[in-house]
Design a protein around this motif. Structure first.
Motif, PDB file in Angstrom:
ATOM      1  N   THR A 122      -4.668   5.395  -6.610  1.00 13.69           N
ATOM      2  CA  THR A 122      -5.102   5.590  -5.333  1.00 13.69           C
ATOM      3  C   THR A 122      -5.856   4.673  -4.786  1.00 13.69           C
ATOM      4  N   LYS A 123      -6.279   3.243  -5.500  1.00  8.83           N
ATOM      5  CA  LYS A 123      -6.896   2.464  -5.106  1.00  8.83           C
ATOM      6  C   LYS A 123      -6.461   1.692  -3.503  1.00  8.83           C
ATOM      7  N   TYR A 124      -4.878   1.646  -4.683  1.00 10.59           N
ATOM      8  CA  TYR A 124      -3.556   0.873  -3.105  1.00 10.59           C
ATOM      9  C   TYR A 124      -3.932   1.766  -1.860  1.00 10.59           C
ATOM     10  N   ILE A 125      -3.389   2.938  -1.738  1.00  9.40           N
ATOM     11  CA  ILE A 125      -3.211   3.799  -0.760  1.00  9.40           C
ATOM     12  C   ILE A 125      -4.683   4.553   0.145  1.00  9.40           C
ATOM     13  N   ARG A 126      -5.764   4.667  -1.143  1.00 12.15           N
ATOM     14  CA  ARG A 126      -7.124   4.191  -0.209  1.00 12.15           C
ATOM     15  C   ARG A 126      -7.458   3.061   1.209  1.00 12.15           C
ATOM     16  N   LYS A 127      -7.112   1.931   0.503  1.00 11.30           N
ATOM     17  CA  LYS A 127      -6.594   0.940   1.018  1.00 11.30           C
ATOM     18  C   LYS A 127      -6.268   0.959   2.001  1.00 11.30           C
ATOM     19  N   LEU A 181       0.555  14.056   3.167  1.00 11.32           N
ATOM     20  CA  LEU A 181       2.011  13.500   4.031  1.00 11.32           C
ATOM     21  C   LEU A 181       3.191  13.886   3.793  1.00 11.32           C
ATOM     22  N   TYR A 182       4.383  14.115   5.195  1.00 14.69           N
ATOM     23  CA  TYR A 182       5.302  15.189   5.127  1.00 14.69           C
ATOM     24  C   TYR A 182       5.682  14.705   4.699  1.00 14.69           C
ATOM     25  N   GLU A 183       6.711  15.197   3.200  1.00 17.67           N
ATOM     26  CA  GLU A 183       7.615  15.272   2.913  1.00 17.67           C
ATOM     27  C   GLU A 183       8.900  14.488   3.083  1.00 17.67           C
ATOM     28  N   ASN A 184       9.297  15.205   4.214  1.00 18.41           N
ATOM     29  CA  ASN A 184      10.309  14.312   5.443  1.00 18.41           C
ATOM     30  C   ASN A 184      10.176  13.156   5.516  1.00 18.41           C
ATOM     31  N   LYS A 185       8.746  11.938   5.929  1.00 14.75           N
ATOM     32  CA  LYS A 185       8.724  11.558   6.397  1.00 14.75           C
ATOM     33  C   LYS A 185       8.253  10.434   5.500  1.00 14.75           C
ATOM     34  N   PHE A 186       7.514  10.574   4.560  1.00 12.61           N
ATOM     35  CA  PHE A 186       6.861   9.979   3.677  1.00 12.61           C
ATOM     36  C   PHE A 186       8.130  10.249   2.236  1.00 12.61           C
ATOM     37  N   GLN A 211       0.909  -6.588  -0.745  1.00 13.37           N
ATOM     38  CA  GLN A 211       0.949  -7.853   0.203  1.00 13.37           C
ATOM     39  C   GLN A 211       2.211  -8.136   1.437  1.00 13.37           C
ATOM     40  N   LEU A 212       2.958  -7.103   1.195  1.00 12.75           N
ATOM     41  CA  LEU A 212       4.255  -7.345   2.332  1.00 12.75           C
ATOM     42  C   LEU A 212       3.390  -6.822   4.167  1.00 12.75           C
ATOM     43  N   PRO A 213       4.594  -7.445   5.175  1.00 11.50           N
ATOM     44  CA  PRO A 213       3.500  -7.536   6.352  1.00 11.50           C
ATOM     45  C   PRO A 213       4.405  -6.209   6.821  1.00 11.50           C
ATOM     46  N   LEU A 214       3.662  -4.856   6.061  1.00 12.42           N
ATOM     47  CA  LEU A 214       4.105  -3.327   6.929  1.00 12.42           C
ATOM     48  C   LEU A 214       3.115  -2.442   7.466  1.00 12.42           C
ATOM     49  N   HIS A 215       3.647  -1.523   8.115  1.00 16.34           N
ATOM     50  CA  HIS A 215       2.443  -0.721   8.695  1.00 16.34           C
ATOM     51  C   HIS A 215       1.901  -0.052   7.394  1.00 16.34           C
ATOM     52  N   PRO A 216       1.373   0.830   7.155  1.00 14.64           N
ATOM     53  CA  PRO A 216       0.751   1.604   5.897  1.00 14.64           C
ATOM     54  C   PRO A 216       1.565   2.356   5.442  1.00 14.64           C
ATOM     55  N   ARG A 217       2.274   3.567   6.335  1.00 14.01           N
ATOM     56  CA  ARG A 217       3.093   4.578   6.740  1.00 14.01           C
ATOM     57  C   ARG A 217       3.960   3.727   5.689  1.00 14.01           C
ATOM     58  N   ASN A 218       4.842   2.869   6.073  1.00 10.17           N
ATOM     59  CA  ASN A 218       6.008   2.174   5.121  1.00 10.17           C
ATOM     60  C   ASN A 218       5.637   1.694   3.777  1.00 10.17           C
ATOM     61  N   LYS A 219       4.422   1.050   3.567  1.00 12.14           N
ATOM     62  CA  LYS A 219       4.065   0.778   2.438  1.00 12.14           C
ATOM     63  C   LYS A 219       4.260   2.346   1.379  1.00 12.14           C
ATOM     64  N   ILE A 220       3.485   2.759   2.550  1.00 10.30           N
ATOM     65  CA  ILE A 220       3.932   4.955   0.856  1.00 10.30           C
ATOM     66  C   ILE A 220       5.169   5.435   1.413  1.00 10.30           C
ATOM     67  N   LEU A 221       5.792   4.490   1.724  1.00  6.59           N
ATOM     68  CA  LEU A 221       6.680   4.733   1.885  1.00  6.59           C
ATOM     69  C   LEU A 221       7.851   4.216   0.603  1.00  6.59           C
ATOM     70  N   LEU A 222       7.639   3.295   0.255  1.00  6.79           N
ATOM     71  CA  LEU A 222       7.951   2.258  -0.678  1.00  6.79           C
ATOM     72  C   LEU A 222       7.414   2.520  -1.905  1.00  6.79           C
ATOM     73  N   TYR A 223       6.294   2.663  -1.827  1.00  2.79           N
ATOM     74  CA  TYR A 223       5.694   3.253  -2.743  1.00  2.79           C
ATOM     75  C   TYR A 223       6.362   4.510  -3.895  1.00  2.79           C
ATOM     76  N   SER A 224       6.588   5.824  -2.947  1.00  2.00           N
ATOM     77  CA  SER A 224       6.620   6.690  -2.664  1.00  2.00           C
ATOM     78  C   SER A 224       8.231   7.506  -3.264  1.00  2.00           C
ATOM     79  N   ARG A 225       9.078   6.525  -2.535  1.00  4.09           N
ATOM     80  CA  ARG A 225      10.534   6.129  -2.602  1.00  4.09           C
ATOM     81  C   ARG A 225      10.736   5.071  -3.450  1.00  4.09           C
ATOM     82  N   TYR A 226      10.303   3.701  -4.206  1.00  4.12           N
ATOM     83  CA  TYR A 226      10.536   2.623  -4.782  1.00  4.12           C
ATOM     84  C   TYR A 226      10.561   2.477  -5.997  1.00  4.12           C
TER      85      TYR A 226
END
Length: 203
Positions: free
Chosen positions: A178-183, A198-203, A135-150
């Protein structure tokens, strides 16, 4: 005597290869968390009395509201859960309801020594966090970053203290992620994430 292997983590173990069961009397202490385990209810009460005296000597207050008792006994040829009558400072220790679990040092224990409560809590936590990220107004890259890091770091503790299988994680949590990342990446439903790198140093 409790001889089932699934109770070994509570201190019930066999003496040798002849399968002679031992009668444990344990007082576990980690910082200010304590657990008293015995094979007989009267032995447990004796150890609790000693624990109470020790707390008085150490000037420690027993938080009765955080105490609980859990019992397993033999009936005929089966082990069953029951509610023991144990006292601290002449107060009956709150007893765990039949079929329910108790928590010690983050780990939940029930009669079946299963991870069902952890699985339920893990699903609730995982779904709650990933839906908030979505639900956050973020770029998909940042959402994936939150997913992997947080998110993944938030669930790591439950996976550390339990025996939850990789199969359950793949069938339950992986399907949700998978459902969310695909979205987020706007991938078709037929696409698989194995094609996404996804490059580890970026995500």
């Amino acid at each position: 005597h409790i001889t089932s292997e699934k109770y070994a983590q509570l201190g019930f173990w066999k003496l040798n290869k002849t399968d002679i069961p031992c009668n444990p009397i344990h007082w576990f202490q980690f910082a200010d968390d304590a657990a008293v385990i015995s094979s007989q209810e009267n032995q447990n009460q004796i150890l609790l009395n000693r624990f109470t005296v020790w707390c008085q000597w150490a000037n420690m207050i027993i938080r009765f509201d955080k105490c609980s008792s859990f019992g397993i006994k033999k009936r005929s040829s089966k082990s069953i859960q029951y509610q023991p009558k144990l006292f601290v400072n002449n107060k009956l220790i709150p007893r765990i309801e039949l079929g329910e679990s108790f928590r010690y040092l983050g780990r939940c224990f029930d009669f079946n020594m299963s991870d069902e409560r952890h699985k339920s809590e893990l699903c609730d936590l995982f779904n709650d966090i990933i839906s908030k990220i979505d639900q956050l107004p973020l770029h998909p890259r940042n959402k994936i970053l939150l997913y992997s890091r947080y998110l993944l770091s938030k669930i790591s503790w439950n996976l550390t203290i339990t025996d939850i299988s990789k199969t359950w994680i793949c069938e339950t949590l992986d399907n949700v992620s998978t459902k969310y990342i695909r979205k987020w990446l706007e991938l078709p439903i037929s696409a698989t994430l194995s094609n996404v790198y996804l490059y580890e140093n970026k995500f």
